[in-house]
Design an enzyme around this catalytic site. Structure first.
Site, mmCIF file in Angstrom:
data_model
loop_
_atom_site.group_PDB
_atom_site.id
_atom_site.type_symbol
_atom_site.label_atom_id
_atom_site.label_comp_id
_atom_site.label_asym_id
_atom_site.label_seq_id
_atom_site.Cartn_x
_atom_site.Cartn_y
_atom_site.Cartn_z
ATOM 1 N N ASP A 50 70.326 52.807 -10.311
ATOM 2 C CA ASP A 50 69.695 52.831 -9.048
ATOM 3 C C ASP A 50 68.430 53.634 -9.224
ATOM 4 O O ASP A 50 67.470 53.638 -8.063
ATOM 5 C CB ASP A 50 70.584 53.309 -7.775
ATOM 6 C CG ASP A 50 71.236 54.664 -7.915
ATOM 7 O OD1 ASP A 50 70.772 55.376 -8.880
ATOM 8 O OD2 ASP A 50 71.964 54.986 -6.954
ATOM 9 N N ASP A 89 74.995 50.194 -11.336
ATOM 10 C CA ASP A 89 75.037 51.333 -10.263
ATOM 11 C C ASP A 89 75.412 50.853 -8.871
ATOM 12 O O ASP A 89 74.610 49.782 -8.598
ATOM 13 C CB ASP A 89 73.670 52.121 -9.939
ATOM 14 C CG ASP A 89 74.010 53.494 -10.900
ATOM 15 O OD1 ASP A 89 75.130 53.939 -11.091
ATOM 16 O OD2 ASP A 89 72.934 53.968 -11.146
ATOM 17 N N LYS A 119 79.312 51.553 -11.533
ATOM 18 C CA LYS A 119 79.073 52.759 -11.605
ATOM 19 C C LYS A 119 79.072 53.378 -10.223
ATOM 20 O O LYS A 119 78.313 52.861 -9.555
ATOM 21 C CB LYS A 119 77.979 53.536 -12.457
ATOM 22 C CG LYS A 119 78.208 55.190 -12.374
ATOM 23 C CD LYS A 119 77.059 55.842 -13.545
ATOM 24 C CE LYS A 119 75.733 55.542 -13.100
ATOM 25 N NZ LYS A 119 75.610 56.678 -11.729
ATOM 26 N N GLU A 121 79.147 57.286 -7.627
ATOM 27 C CA GLU A 121 79.069 58.487 -7.479
ATOM 28 C C GLU A 121 80.181 59.259 -6.754
ATOM 29 O O GLU A 121 80.631 58.467 -5.867
ATOM 30 C CB GLU A 121 77.509 59.084 -6.892
ATOM 31 C CG GLU A 121 76.482 58.519 -7.980
ATOM 32 C CD GLU A 121 74.981 58.921 -7.395
ATOM 33 O OE1 GLU A 121 75.130 59.762 -6.355
ATOM 34 O OE2 GLU A 121 74.061 58.613 -7.925
ATOM 35 N N GLU A 188 76.195 64.795 -14.788
ATOM 36 C CA GLU A 188 74.979 64.909 -14.923
ATOM 37 C C GLU A 188 74.313 66.259 -14.278
ATOM 38 O O GLU A 188 75.084 66.778 -13.228
ATOM 39 C CB GLU A 188 74.144 63.690 -13.770
ATOM 40 C CG GLU A 188 72.626 63.974 -13.893
ATOM 41 C CD GLU A 188 72.116 62.941 -13.014
ATOM 42 O OE1 GLU A 188 70.768 63.088 -12.891
ATOM 43 O OE2 GLU A 188 72.710 61.972 -12.535
#
Length: 274
Positions: A50, A89, A119, A121, A188
């Protein structure tokens, strides 16, 4: 580095195998068919991130990115690749409301793009969502630490792991996502000792992918435009492997000069009569 000859596209399970074999996992982002075709020969997985909102559209963050934008660019990347696993994402607002919302949108991504995984978060609070998806056939890559979709609650793009208890919290996040069935986890923007502790934790079965984390991760990922020297500003963790911006400026300047001087198009660039 030589290109890898392969007859089938890599799958999520192949990244877990690479972790078990001690083979480093290589990844870059891609948003276009032509760049995807270049990195495909060298990457184990290509991430349609993204981050395209910031890289392609000049957005200040990833928050405005829509599911439709992700699907469109993932379709392009799938057309440009043939061997690498393509991971897409899930954008902000497409999975947080409920497990059911996450599944419906993830299923749409996989069906409309042909990608091999999604993916999302978040740490332990999304473990149930990860389990819900994986139980229904959706391969999930997790993402902890500096999570760009949480930029407003984090107070900006801030490196994680400095505070007391951060290592325990981040390790618990990674374990929860791994136990829920994630095949890989992006680490990250985490201080190196904390990231190393997570990457070397034997309780974490998922492959760890670092970006601003530690060399101890099972693999690494960078934004392609950052490592090629095309971006205006890059984070500390980016190593420049090229100076594409300077080359593009040089080429555009030469083109403009030749047009202005009447040297382009020359005879070899026009069509003569039959």
């Amino acid at each position: 580095m030589s290109q890898v000859v392969q007859t089938r596209r890599l799958q999520a399970v192949d990244l877990i195998k690479r972790k078990a074999e001690g083979r480093k996992i290589i990844s870059l982002t891609a948003y276009h068919a032509h760049t995807a075709g270049i990195v495909d020969a060298y990457c184990d997985f290509v991430l349609v991130g993204d981050s395209l909102g910031m890289v392609m559209h000049g957005m200040e963050s990833t928050l405005p990115v829509t599911l439709e934008m992700m699907i469109l660019q993932a379709q392009a990347v799938m057309r440009g690749t043939s061997r690498a696993l393509v991971v897409v994402d899930m954008p902000f607002g497409s999975y947080e409301a409920s497990r059911e919302q996450a599944f419906l949108n993830a299923a749409r991504v996989l069906k409309e793009t042909g990608a091999g995984a999604i993916k999302l978060e978040g740490g332990a609070r999304f473990a149930e969502t990860v389990a819900f998806l994986t139980e229904r056939g959706v391969p999930v890559m997790g993402h902890i630490g500096l999570t760009p979709q949480s930029v407003n609650t984090m107070g900006g793009f801030k490196v994680q792991g400095h505070g007391a208890g951060d290592e325990d919290r981040l390790r618990a996040d990674a374990r929860a996502i791994s136990d829920a069935g994630a095949f890989a986890i992006v680490l990250e923007g985490i201080v190196e000792p904390v990231a190393r502790a997570i990457a070397t934790d034997p309780a974490i079965r998922a492959a760890t992918i670092g970006i601003g984390a530690t060399a101890a991760c099972d693999g690494q990922i960078l934004v392609l435009e950052d490592m090629l020297g095309l971006s205006d500003r890059v984070p500390r963790f980016v190593k420049s492997y090229g100076s594409l911006r300077a080359h593009i400026e040089e080429a555009v300047r030469a083109y403009a000069d030749e047009v202005q001087a009447g040297r382009f198009p020359a005879e070899g660039h026009t069509y003569p009569p039959r």
